[in-house]
Design a protein around this motif. Structure first.
Motif, PDB file in Angstrom:
ATOM      1  N   LEU A 128     -31.119  13.048 -49.466  1.00 35.30           N
ATOM      2  CA  LEU A 128     -31.583  14.404 -49.784  1.00 35.30           C
ATOM      3  C   LEU A 128     -30.772  15.061 -50.896  1.00 35.30           C
ATOM      4  CD1 LEU A 128     -32.118  15.638 -46.137  1.00 35.30           C
ATOM      5  CD2 LEU A 128     -33.915  15.192 -47.825  1.00 35.30           C
ATOM      6  N   ALA A 129     -29.669  14.444 -51.280  1.00 33.13           N
ATOM      7  CA  ALA A 129     -28.758  15.016 -52.270  1.00 33.13           C
ATOM      8  C   ALA A 129     -29.436  15.371 -53.600  1.00 33.13           C
ATOM      9  CB  ALA A 129     -27.568  14.092 -52.494  1.00 33.13           C
ATOM     10  N   PRO A 130     -30.289  14.494 -54.167  1.00 32.72           N
ATOM     11  CA  PRO A 130     -30.904  14.864 -55.453  1.00 32.72           C
ATOM     12  C   PRO A 130     -31.746  16.144 -55.369  1.00 32.72           C
ATOM     13  CG  PRO A 130     -31.154  12.512 -55.054  1.00 32.72           C
ATOM     14  CD  PRO A 130     -30.609  13.114 -53.791  1.00 32.72           C
ATOM     15  N   GLN A 131     -32.458  16.316 -54.265  1.00 32.45           N
ATOM     16  CA  GLN A 131     -33.271  17.532 -54.106  1.00 32.45           C
ATOM     17  C   GLN A 131     -32.375  18.767 -53.984  1.00 32.45           C
ATOM     18  OE1 GLN A 131     -35.388  15.614 -50.723  1.00 32.45           O
ATOM     19  NE2 GLN A 131     -37.128  16.782 -51.520  1.00 32.45           N
ATOM     20  N   LEU A 132     -31.291  18.630 -53.243  1.00 30.46           N
ATOM     21  CA  LEU A 132     -30.383  19.758 -53.072  1.00 30.46           C
ATOM     22  C   LEU A 132     -29.686  20.091 -54.389  1.00 30.46           C
ATOM     23  CD1 LEU A 132     -29.443  21.804 -51.019  1.00 30.46           C
ATOM     24  CD2 LEU A 132     -27.636  20.225 -50.342  1.00 30.46           C
ATOM     25  N   LEU A 133     -29.313  19.067 -55.146  1.00 27.58           N
ATOM     26  CA  LEU A 133     -28.704  19.283 -56.457  1.00 27.58           C
ATOM     27  C   LEU A 133     -29.642  20.104 -57.339  1.00 27.58           C
ATOM     28  CD1 LEU A 133     -26.687  18.814 -58.771  1.00 27.58           C
ATOM     29  CD2 LEU A 133     -27.761  16.588 -59.130  1.00 27.58           C
ATOM     30  N   GLN A 134     -30.903  19.730 -57.355  1.00 28.12           N
ATOM     31  CA  GLN A 134     -31.886  20.446 -58.171  1.00 28.12           C
ATOM     32  C   GLN A 134     -32.062  21.891 -57.682  1.00 28.12           C
ATOM     33  OE1 GLN A 134     -35.764  18.665 -58.210  1.00 28.12           O
ATOM     34  NE2 GLN A 134     -36.412  19.855 -59.971  1.00 28.12           N
ATOM     35  N   ALA A 135     -31.990  22.096 -56.367  1.00 26.22           N
ATOM     36  CA  ALA A 135     -32.224  23.428 -55.808  1.00 26.22           C
ATOM     37  C   ALA A 135     -31.048  24.380 -56.023  1.00 26.22           C
ATOM     38  CB  ALA A 135     -32.528  23.319 -54.313  1.00 26.22           C
ATOM     39  N   VAL A 136     -29.801  23.867 -55.926  1.00 30.89           N
ATOM     40  CA  VAL A 136     -28.644  24.770 -55.995  1.00 30.89           C
ATOM     41  C   VAL A 136     -27.873  24.677 -57.300  1.00 30.89           C
ATOM     42  CG1 VAL A 136     -28.352  24.795 -53.492  1.00 30.89           C
ATOM     43  CG2 VAL A 136     -27.020  23.189 -54.862  1.00 30.89           C
ATOM     44  N   GLY A 137     -28.080  23.624 -58.067  1.00 29.40           N
ATOM     45  CA  GLY A 137     -27.362  23.462 -59.324  1.00 29.40           C
ATOM     46  C   GLY A 137     -26.068  22.679 -59.154  1.00 29.40           C
ATOM     47  N   PRO A 138     -25.561  22.141 -60.264  1.00 28.29           N
ATOM     48  CA  PRO A 138     -24.404  21.255 -60.194  1.00 28.29           C
ATOM     49  C   PRO A 138     -23.102  21.917 -59.756  1.00 28.29           C
ATOM     50  CG  PRO A 138     -25.064  21.633 -62.483  1.00 28.29           C
ATOM     51  CD  PRO A 138     -26.107  22.263 -61.615  1.00 28.29           C
ATOM     52  N   VAL A 139     -22.919  23.190 -60.045  1.00 28.02           N
ATOM     53  CA  VAL A 139     -21.661  23.852 -59.685  1.00 28.02           C
ATOM     54  C   VAL A 139     -21.538  23.962 -58.167  1.00 28.02           C
ATOM     55  CG1 VAL A 139     -20.349  25.998 -59.853  1.00 28.02           C
ATOM     56  CG2 VAL A 139     -21.501  25.091 -61.864  1.00 28.02           C
ATOM     57  N   LYS A 140     -22.563  24.497 -57.511  1.00 25.11           N
ATOM     58  CA  LYS A 140     -22.530  24.630 -56.061  1.00 25.11           C
ATOM     59  C   LYS A 140     -22.586  23.272 -55.372  1.00 25.11           C
ATOM     60  CE  LYS A 140     -24.547  29.217 -55.642  1.00 25.11           C
ATOM     61  NZ  LYS A 140     -25.654  30.004 -55.079  1.00 25.11           N
ATOM     62  N   PHE A 141     -23.265  22.325 -55.993  1.00 25.04           N
ATOM     63  CA  PHE A 141     -23.453  21.005 -55.394  1.00 25.04           C
ATOM     64  C   PHE A 141     -22.177  20.151 -55.422  1.00 25.04           C
ATOM     65  CE2 PHE A 141     -24.744  16.516 -55.679  1.00 25.04           C
ATOM     66  CZ  PHE A 141     -25.482  16.411 -54.509  1.00 25.04           C
ATOM     67  N   ALA A 142     -21.234  20.472 -56.277  1.00 26.24           N
ATOM     68  CA  ALA A 142     -20.039  19.640 -56.486  1.00 26.24           C
ATOM     69  C   ALA A 142     -19.281  19.363 -55.185  1.00 26.24           C
ATOM     70  CB  ALA A 142     -19.119  20.281 -57.512  1.00 26.24           C
ATOM     71  N   ARG A 143     -19.143  20.368 -54.311  1.00 27.39           N
ATOM     72  CA  ARG A 143     -18.439  20.155 -53.031  1.00 27.39           C
ATOM     73  C   ARG A 143     -19.126  19.114 -52.172  1.00 27.39           C
ATOM     74  NH1 ARG A 143     -18.286  25.552 -50.093  1.00 27.39           N
ATOM     75  NH2 ARG A 143     -18.745  24.063 -48.507  1.00 27.39           N
ATOM     76  N   LEU A 144     -20.457  19.179 -52.104  1.00 25.71           N
ATOM     77  CA  LEU A 144     -21.200  18.216 -51.299  1.00 25.71           C
ATOM     78  C   LEU A 144     -21.089  16.829 -51.912  1.00 25.71           C
ATOM     79  CD1 LEU A 144     -23.008  17.411 -48.964  1.00 25.71           C
ATOM     80  CD2 LEU A 144     -24.977  18.071 -50.355  1.00 25.71           C
ATOM     81  N   GLU A 145     -21.181  16.759 -53.221  1.00 24.22           N
ATOM     82  CA  GLU A 145     -21.067  15.457 -53.884  1.00 24.22           C
ATOM     83  C   GLU A 145     -19.721  14.809 -53.571  1.00 24.22           C
ATOM     84  OE1 GLU A 145     -22.155  13.502 -58.133  1.00 24.22           O
ATOM     85  OE2 GLU A 145     -21.158  15.447 -58.187  1.00 24.22           O
ATOM     86  N   ALA A 146     -18.661  15.587 -53.598  1.00 23.34           N
ATOM     87  CA  ALA A 146     -17.326  15.051 -53.282  1.00 23.34           C
ATOM     88  C   ALA A 146     -17.273  14.574 -51.834  1.00 23.34           C
ATOM     89  CB  ALA A 146     -16.266  16.124 -53.529  1.00 23.34           C
ATOM     90  N   ALA A 147     -17.897  15.319 -50.910  1.00 27.28           N
ATOM     91  CA  ALA A 147     -17.890  14.918 -49.502  1.00 27.28           C
ATOM     92  C   ALA A 147     -18.706  13.648 -49.269  1.00 27.28           C
ATOM     93  CB  ALA A 147     -18.422  16.047 -48.639  1.00 27.28           C
ATOM     94  N   LEU A 148     -19.802  13.506 -50.003  1.00 32.21           N
ATOM     95  CA  LEU A 148     -20.642  12.318 -49.849  1.00 32.21           C
ATOM     96  C   LEU A 148     -19.999  11.068 -50.456  1.00 32.21           C
ATOM     97  CD1 LEU A 148     -24.164  13.790 -50.665  1.00 32.21           C
ATOM     98  CD2 LEU A 148     -23.363  12.969 -48.440  1.00 32.21           C
ATOM     99  N   ARG A 149     -19.187  11.252 -51.473  1.00 27.91           N
ATOM    100  CA  ARG A 149     -18.609  10.122 -52.197  1.00 27.91           C
ATOM    101  C   ARG A 149     -17.214   9.714 -51.711  1.00 27.91           C
ATOM    102  NH1 ARG A 149     -23.310   9.545 -52.856  1.00 27.91           N
ATOM    103  NH2 ARG A 149     -24.405  10.624 -54.488  1.00 27.91           N
ATOM    104  N   MET A 150     -16.783  10.223 -50.571  1.00 27.81           N
ATOM    105  CA  MET A 150     -15.455   9.932 -50.052  1.00 27.81           C
ATOM    106  C   MET A 150     -15.278   8.473 -49.631  1.00 27.81           C
ATOM    107  SD  MET A 150     -14.628  13.301 -47.736  1.00 27.81           S
ATOM    108  CE  MET A 150     -13.621  12.338 -46.646  1.00 27.81           C
ATOM    109  N   ARG A 151     -16.334   7.708 -49.635  1.00 29.73           N
ATOM    110  CA  ARG A 151     -16.295   6.317 -49.137  1.00 29.73           C
ATOM    111  C   ARG A 151     -15.330   5.468 -49.866  1.00 29.73           C
ATOM    112  NH1 ARG A 151     -22.699   5.452 -47.993  1.00 29.73           N
ATOM    113  NH2 ARG A 151     -23.115   7.617 -47.988  1.00 29.73           N
TER     114      ARG A 151
END
Length: 151
Positions: A128-151
């Motif tokens: 669902l990340a691409p849809q959320l990125l489009q909805a909130v923009g890259p600045v707000k999305f950055a925290r989620l992206e970091a949490a998703l990429r912790m692997r």
């Protein structure tokens, strides 16, 4: 003090249309009868979960206080070959951030918000990340992206 899910709490987790807020649902997921209330609140603070959310779960009868023996129990040594706990913690963190971002959308993108709340795995959140990125923009999305990429 630790908290544990009741039978009603287990049923509510299976029914994603339970009426719980995303924060309450995230807290309910984390309450396992093993973690202390303080540990649950600390792990979910990024998602904005408060003692009020826990109190509401108590009022609804979805969780109950569990009193453990007063003698100290030696926790098992962490098994660093098993990443399931790390994966769970990563999911809870990402879920908290994703639901927070979805809440900011309001009714603007209700379908996306519902899909995020229904996501039960890290892979589902990632999808669902691409849809959320489009909805909130890259600045707000950055925290989620970091949490998703912790692997």
């Amino acid at each position: 003090m630790t908290m544990a899910k009741t039978e009603a709490g287990l049923k509510v987790l299976k029914d994603r249309r339970s009426g719980l807020s995303p924060r309450q649902r995230a807290a309910l997921i984390l309450i396992d009868g093993q973690r202390s209330l303080e540990e649950v609140l600390k792990a979910t603070s990024a998602g904005g979960i408060t003692r009020g959310d826990i109190d509401r779960l108590l009022e609804l009868g979805l969780i109950t206080e569990q009193f453990l023996p007063s003698r100290p129990v030696q926790p098992p040594s962490p098994d660093f070959t098993d990443s399931s706990m790390a994966g769970w913690d990563q999911y809870v963190r990402a879920y908290g951030i994703a639901t927070e971002l979805a809440a900011q959308l309001g009714r603007k993108d209700l379908q996306l918000a519902l899909a995020i709340e229904a996501a039960g795995t890290l892979a589902e959140l990632d999808a669902l990340a691409p849809q959320l990125l489009q909805a909130v923009g890259p600045v707000k999305f950055a925290r989620l992206e970091a949490a998703l990429r912790m692997r």
